[in-house]
Write an enzyme that holds these catalytic residues in place. Structure first.
Site, PDB file in Angstrom:
ATOM      1  CG  ASP A 109      -1.605   1.286   1.462  1.00  8.21           C
ATOM      2  OD1 ASP A 109      -2.396   1.675   0.593  1.00  8.21           O
ATOM      3  OD2 ASP A 109      -1.355   1.926   2.497  1.00  8.21           O
ATOM      4  CB  ALA A 110       0.928   4.310  -1.888  1.00  5.06           C
TER       5      ALA A 110
ATOM      6  NE  ARG B  81      -4.852   7.781   5.418  1.00  6.32           N
ATOM      7  CZ  ARG B  81      -4.700   7.132   4.271  1.00  6.32           C
ATOM      8  NH1 ARG B  81      -4.962   7.735   3.116  1.00  6.32           N
ATOM      9  NH2 ARG B  81      -4.300   5.875   4.276  1.00  6.32           N
TER      10      ARG B  81
ATOM     11  CB  SER C  33      -1.918   3.053  -4.039  1.00  2.00           C
ATOM     12  OG  SER C  33      -2.374   4.256  -3.456  1.00  2.00           O
ATOM     13  CG  ASN C  34      -7.887   3.474  -2.268  1.00  2.00           C
ATOM     14  OD1 ASN C  34      -8.282   2.532  -2.939  1.00  2.00           O
ATOM     15  ND2 ASN C  34      -8.248   3.652  -1.004  1.00  2.00           N
TER      16      ASN C  34
END
Length: 220
Positions: free
Chosen positions: A9-10, A40, A116-117
């Protein structure tokens, strides 16, 4: 060789999502930490709601919308810094151990990728800024399926493109909900619990819990 394929994940795992606000902390004032936390939280909430509605917009738009909401909730923060914060998000600091860990895994012959998103442009900018472009084999963005994590089609991007069974892929994330989604899909999962959060989603447990990515080099 531990695993032949490592996927990361980033945001929150490789890159510090609070670095943008911290970079401008003095100018923002005392509500900086609150602003960053809300930014966030809303960024993620918007991704989940958009996926459930079937109303996809890319992660950069969600990042902008989440920051606007955060300013509304932290009114003493200087809104004139909006563009500075958005600019900083394109070059977030990576966590200190990240470059060395990825280089060590790469030296052992592992395949490395981000899942990642983030939009492709966001991810490419962050990777270049952190000088990780030379060690990564692929960058997978949810833009390809127009759904956000934890939709199974997101995790399948890696398995399909790399032609690997899910259980042969080690997936690392600092987000427990992401680990739950990846575990349900069938990945071997490593929860990077940097801040000592309590466990949740106990019916989809991680294969391993680490305080940082350094544990991947200790035979994990």
């Amino acid at each position: 060789m531990r695993h032949a394929a490592f996927v990361f994940d980033a945001y929150g795992t490789l890159f510090d999502v609070h670095a943008a606000v911290r970079r401008h902390a003095a100018a923002i004032g005392p509500e900086g930490p609150l602003l960053s936390d809300i930014w966030r939280a809303k960024q993620l909430e918007y991704s989940w709601v958009r996926s459930l509605m079937g109303s996809y917009v890319d992660f950069w738009q969600l990042t902008e919308q989440a920051l606007d909401f955060a300013f509304d909730k932290a009114p003493s923060a200087d809104r004139s810094l909006r563009q500075d914060l958005l600019d900083a998000y394109w070059r977030l600091d990576c966590y200190p151990e990240v470059p060395a860990v990825l280089k060590a895994l790469k030296a052992e012959g592992a395949r490395l990728a981000i899942l990642s998103n983030g939009s492709p442009a966001m991810l490419e900018a962050a990777v270049r800024s952190a000088a990780l472009d030379t060690v990564l084999d692929d960058i997978f963005s949810v833009d390809q399926v127009r759904k956000f994590k934890t939709d199974p089609s997101v995790y399948d991007l890696v398995a399909t493109n790399w032609r690997l069974y899910p259980n042969s892929i080690s997936f690392q994330s600092s987000n427990r909900w992401d680990i739950a989604g990846a575990a349900k899909f069938g990945f071997r999962t490593v929860w990077i619990n940097r801040s000592g959060q309590p466990d949740e989603y106990r019916d989809h447990p991680p294969s391993l819990i680490l305080l940082s990515l350094e544990g991947l080099l200790a035979g994990a």
